[in-house]
Design an enzyme around this catalytic site. Structure first.
Site, PDB file in Angstrom:
ATOM      1  N   LYS A  58      37.847  51.649  54.858  1.00  9.96           N
ATOM      2  CA  LYS A  58      37.797  52.658  55.924  1.00  9.96           C
ATOM      3  C   LYS A  58      39.042  52.548  56.811  1.00  9.96           C
ATOM      4  CE  LYS A  58      32.773  52.737  55.804  1.00  9.96           C
ATOM      5  NZ  LYS A  58      31.491  52.224  56.314  1.00  9.96           N
ATOM      6  N   GLN A 102      29.193  48.834  61.261  1.00  9.82           N
ATOM      7  CA  GLN A 102      28.884  48.672  59.845  1.00  9.82           C
ATOM      8  C   GLN A 102      27.488  48.072  59.663  1.00  9.82           C
ATOM      9  OE1 GLN A 102      30.767  49.837  57.425  1.00  9.82           O
ATOM     10  NE2 GLN A 102      29.642  49.010  55.703  1.00  9.82           N
ATOM     11  N   ASP A 125      29.113  58.119  62.380  1.00 13.28           N
ATOM     12  CA  ASP A 125      28.164  57.899  61.294  1.00 13.28           C
ATOM     13  C   ASP A 125      27.013  58.906  61.326  1.00 13.28           C
ATOM     14  OD1 ASP A 125      28.550  55.986  59.378  1.00 13.28           O
ATOM     15  OD2 ASP A 125      27.909  54.322  60.637  1.00 13.28           O
TER      16      ASP A 125
HETATM   17  N1  GUN Z   1      26.964  50.440  55.136  1.00 15.98           N
HETATM   18  C1  GUN Z   1      27.094  51.037  53.935  1.00 15.98           C
HETATM   19  N2  GUN Z   1      27.494  52.308  54.078  1.00 15.98           N
HETATM   20  C2  GUN Z   1      27.630  52.523  55.409  1.00 15.98           C
HETATM   21  C3  GUN Z   1      28.017  53.654  56.188  1.00 15.98           C
HETATM   22  O1  GUN Z   1      28.322  54.741  55.695  1.00 15.98           O
HETATM   23  N3  GUN Z   1      28.024  53.463  57.527  1.00 15.98           N
HETATM   24  C4  GUN Z   1      27.675  52.283  58.094  1.00 15.98           C
HETATM   25  N4  GUN Z   1      27.694  52.195  59.403  1.00 15.98           N
HETATM   26  N5  GUN Z   1      27.306  51.225  57.398  1.00 15.98           N
HETATM   27  C5  GUN Z   1      27.291  51.354  56.068  1.00 15.98           C
END
Ligand code: GUN
Length: 289
Positions: A58, A102, A125
């Protein structure tokens, strides 16, 4: 009777590159104008290896397209109060436009309380209850969770018909399954949810024109689960014998499906591209506020 069709691959890598290219051009224009640069902050608590890989991707993508990004990492024993203090600081920092915590968080932390502490206007998110509520009501201001929104972008890129089709979502997580069903409903699909307590899963999934697997069970979906010609979307990322595999047994299903996403190179890159798109959208909204 066996019906052999050759699936078309839903190439998330390629479609995500197109999305990212468009965002990159917008960012170039922002840089050229001398305006404030959009900034994404990713918060990682603990040392889960998979999460470390995801947050790295990311941050790298944000940098690649000319966004500012910061990765804040904390030890697994960070307290709830300490994490909330970090989030409050980011909420009040005007240079930050997107905040992503995350998941999963270490067990001692209250995930819902943490997500709810994020300013909904910075919730890239789309997991804050306010954003999920806006999504439920079909409000265009909803910031949509990245993975399901990315799946819709991918399906549309291939003109996969959704209206009037039967979509079966395997999984009911807040981050993928539930919002996936809502987004498909918004596209006028008829939506069924299946989950770990659904008896005879295959009896349901065989009725699907569009099958989305998001349960985290390696290779659960085999050819018997799939109606010939159906579109199969694999959200799973599992490690099996050192290899990355999805929730779909690709080799088994590839002959049966009309369209199918690979793992890797399907939904994963779409999630990251959507995160970038969400950050830019929240940035633009912050300027209008
Ligand atoms: N863990 C796995 N995929 C994601 C996501 O898209 N966002 C977040 N915050 N955690 C994740």
């Amino acid at each position: 009777m066996t019906q052999s069709t050759t699936s078309q691959i839903l190439d998330g890598k390629q479609v995500s590159q197109q999305v990212v290219e468009g965002l990159s051009q917008e960012l170039q224009a922002i840089h050229a104008s001398g305006a404030v640069i959009p900034k994404l902050v990713v918060v990682l608590v603990g040392d889960d290896p998979a999460s470390q890989v995801y947050v790295g991707k990311k941050a790298k993508m944000a940098q690649k397209i000319g966004m500012l990004s910061e990765l804040l990492t904390f030890p697994a024993d960070l307290s709830q109060g300490e994490l909330l203090a970090v989030i409050h600081r980011l909420n009040t920092d005007a240079s930050v436009h997107g905040i992503l915590v995350q998941l999963p968080l270490p067990k001692h932390l209250d995930t819902l309380a943490v997500i709810t502490a994020v300013d909904p206007k910075k919730d890239v998110d789309g997991l804050h209850p306010l954003n999920l509520g806006l999504l439920l009501t079909g409000d265009p201001l909803a910031c949509k969770p990245c993975t399901p929104a990315g799946v819709i972008t991918l399906l549309k890129a291939y003109d996969v018909p959704l209206a009037g089709k039967h979509a079966v979502v395997l999984g009911r997580s807040n981050i993928v399954g539930k919002p996936m069903g809502l987004l498909l409903l918004q596209e006028n699909a008829t939506v069924s949810y299946c989950h770990s307590k659904t008896p005879d899963l295959a009896a349901f999934t065989r009725q699907a024109d569009i099958l989305v697997a998001a349960v985290g069970v390696p290779k659960l979906v085999t050819a018997e689960f799939v109606k010939p010609g159906a579109t199969v979307v694999d959200v799973g990322i599992n490690r099996l014998d050192g290899k990355l595999v999805g929730d779909v047994d690709f080799e088994s299903v590839v002959e049966q499906a009309g369209y199918i996403t690979p793992v890797p190179g399907g939904v994963g890159p779409m999630t990251i591209a959507t995160l970038m798109a969400n950050t830019l959208a929240l940035y633009k909204r912050s300027l209008r506020a």
